[in-house]
Design an enzyme around this catalytic site. Structure first.
Site, short mmCIF file in Angstrom:
data_model
loop_
_atom_site.label_atom_id
_atom_site.label_comp_id
_atom_site.label_asym_id
_atom_site.label_seq_id
_atom_site.Cartn_x
_atom_site.Cartn_y
_atom_site.Cartn_z
N GLU A 199 -3.41 7.36 -4.11
CA GLU A 199 -3.35 6.15 -3.29
C GLU A 199 -3.27 4.94 -4.21
O GLU A 199 -4.05 4.84 -5.16
CB GLU A 199 -4.59 6.05 -2.41
CG GLU A 199 -4.56 4.88 -1.44
CD GLU A 199 -5.87 4.73 -0.67
OE1 GLU A 199 -5.87 5.01 0.54
OE2 GLU A 199 -6.88 4.34 -1.29
N TYR A 251 0.86 -1.19 0.00
CA TYR A 251 0.00 0.00 0.00
C TYR A 251 0.89 1.23 0.00
O TYR A 251 1.87 1.28 0.75
CB TYR A 251 -0.87 0.01 1.26
CG TYR A 251 -1.62 1.31 1.47
CD1 TYR A 251 -2.94 1.47 1.03
CD2 TYR A 251 -1.01 2.40 2.09
CE1 TYR A 251 -3.61 2.67 1.19
CE2 TYR A 251 -1.67 3.61 2.25
CZ TYR A 251 -2.97 3.74 1.81
OH TYR A 251 -3.63 4.93 1.96
#
Ligand code: GDP
Ligand code: MN
Length: 382
Positions: free
Chosen positions: A188, A101
């Site tokens: 993101e 992530y």
């Protein structure tokens, strides 16, 4: 402006963030054509502005044409958390070795950028933050210094990034450029994967662009065209109105964004809830007023209208004539309370006298008008 995954990936590519090449499809035929051109196996992904598509059945792998047809049939048209899926993104399926992530945002309190990296990607990051906060490295970046090698090393170290770490500096550098040069408020990537060939690739993209920077990004036009709008918002925009749908029962029409905001507050204060924000903008002539009434009168939630005008450069008599003319072409389903004040208010009231009835009510102050509108809405829904 929030970008869908395929737009976010297009955005990433401009700045060198590695993604897979893919295609957008809006029908079974287009999906089939895209998959054949890309080569099986492929992944078929719902393009809607919600997270957790995977868990909700909006991401499927297909290893041949039959599986692709099944996947496309299942996803196109499906309701994904309240959003109807009209498009799927198809790209060659990646063989995944690991899911990470990565995100960049602005930490307003710290007045710095915030880089977050985790080796626990591919899952709901809010869940990771709750159950295993130590698994997310959070490193601040001073915008003056930019993304330094030290910051990158620190993030990799804290997050415990193993495989693919040698490619991290390049990928983070590209992502940082996308975030800063690309004028995003958020980028993101979840997951950023290590593919079986060892490459790092952004398999998902969540991007929020800073609308204030739109003037220097003509390339954003393409994203804008595809933007998901409430149909009333789309109609309102096409007619030059500044409209945002809300969920109350009082339809609001005001001139000027400040007055429209204040109107929402006053309605709330007297116990009601606005069905929308609507700023007529500069002019408030017959055409604009008709457009506004069209948009709001078509909203089934609206039980009463509150037209709140302060005449500055716009004169109240012009507004009043606009209202009278608009009432000729738009059928009012519910009562309308009008408050006119400012330049030529008296002349405006004279003109409105011709239409005042139990449906068109004139009040002289903002508060009494709001109270009356809320009362009318209550009566209508009682
Ligand atoms: P989200 O659920 O809306 O965040 O959608 P993602 O794009 O993140 O996809 C969800 C999950 O699907 C990912 O975490 C992966 O595990 C899986 N996935 C997505 N693309 C691929 C792919 O190309 N190959 C494989 N094997 N899995 C994929
Ligand atoms: Mn994701």
């Amino acid at each position: 402006m929030d970008l869908k995954e395929y737009q976010g990936k297009d955005f990433f590519r401009r700045y060198g963030v590695p993604t897979s090449e893919g295609r957008l499809a809006r029908s079974l035929e287009e999906a089939d054509e895209a998959a054949r051109a890309l080569g099986f196996p492929v992944v078929v992904k719902a393009q809607v502005l919600v997270g957790g598509r995977g868990k909700a059945g909006g991401v499927r792998l297909a290893s041949d044409a039959a599986e692709l047809a099944d996947a496309a049939r299942a996803i196109l048209g499906m309701d994904l958390k309240g959003h109807t899926v009209n498009e799927v993104w198809i790209e060659p399926a990646s063989q995944i070795r690991h899911e990470y992530y990565v995100s960049l945002t602005l930490d307003r309190a710290a007045r710095l950028y915030l880089l977050m990296v985790s080796s626990k990607g591919g899952v709901d990051i809010e869940e990771v933050a709750r159950t295993d906060p130590g698994a997310i490295a959070r490193v601040h970046i001073d915008p003056i210094d930019g993304l330094s090698g030290d910051v990158i090393a620190q993030a990799i170290e804290q997050a415990g990034i193993g495989e693919g770490r040698e490619h991290m500096p390049e990928v983070l550098g590209a992502l940082y450029r996308a975030f800063t040069e690309g004028d995003a408020d958020l980028v993101e990537v979840n997951p950023l994967v290590v593919r079986d060939d060892g490459q790092l690739v952004a398999l998902d993209a969540k991007v929020t662009l800073d609308d204030s920077a739109a003037f220097r990004h003509p390339e954003w036009q393409a994203y804008r065209a595809d933007e998901e709008l409430d149909s009333r918002e789309a109609i309102a925009r096409a007619r030059g109105l500044n409209y945002i749908g809300l969920d109350g029962s009082i339809g609001i029409i005001a001139n000027g964004a400040g007055l429209a905001m204040a109107t929402l507050d006053v309605v709330q204060q007297v116990g009601g809830r606005a069905a929308n924000f609507l700023d007529l903008g500069g002019g408030a002539g017959a055409e604009t007023m008709t457009a506004a009434l069209d948009v709001i009168a078509g909203d089934p939630k609206v039980q009463a209208l509150f037209v709140n005008i302060f005449g500055g450069i716009t004169r109240c008599d012009d507004v009043a004539r606009g209202i009278v003319a608009a009432l000729d072409s738009v059928e009012l389903r519910c009562p309308m309370v009008v408050r006119l004040d400012g330049t030529n208010a008296r002349e405006g009231h004279e003109i409105l006298k011709g239409v005042v009835s139990d449906r068109v009510i004139v009040e002289t102050t903002m508060v009494t008008a709001a109270q009356r509108a809320v009362e009318e809405a209550r009566r209508a829904s009682a």
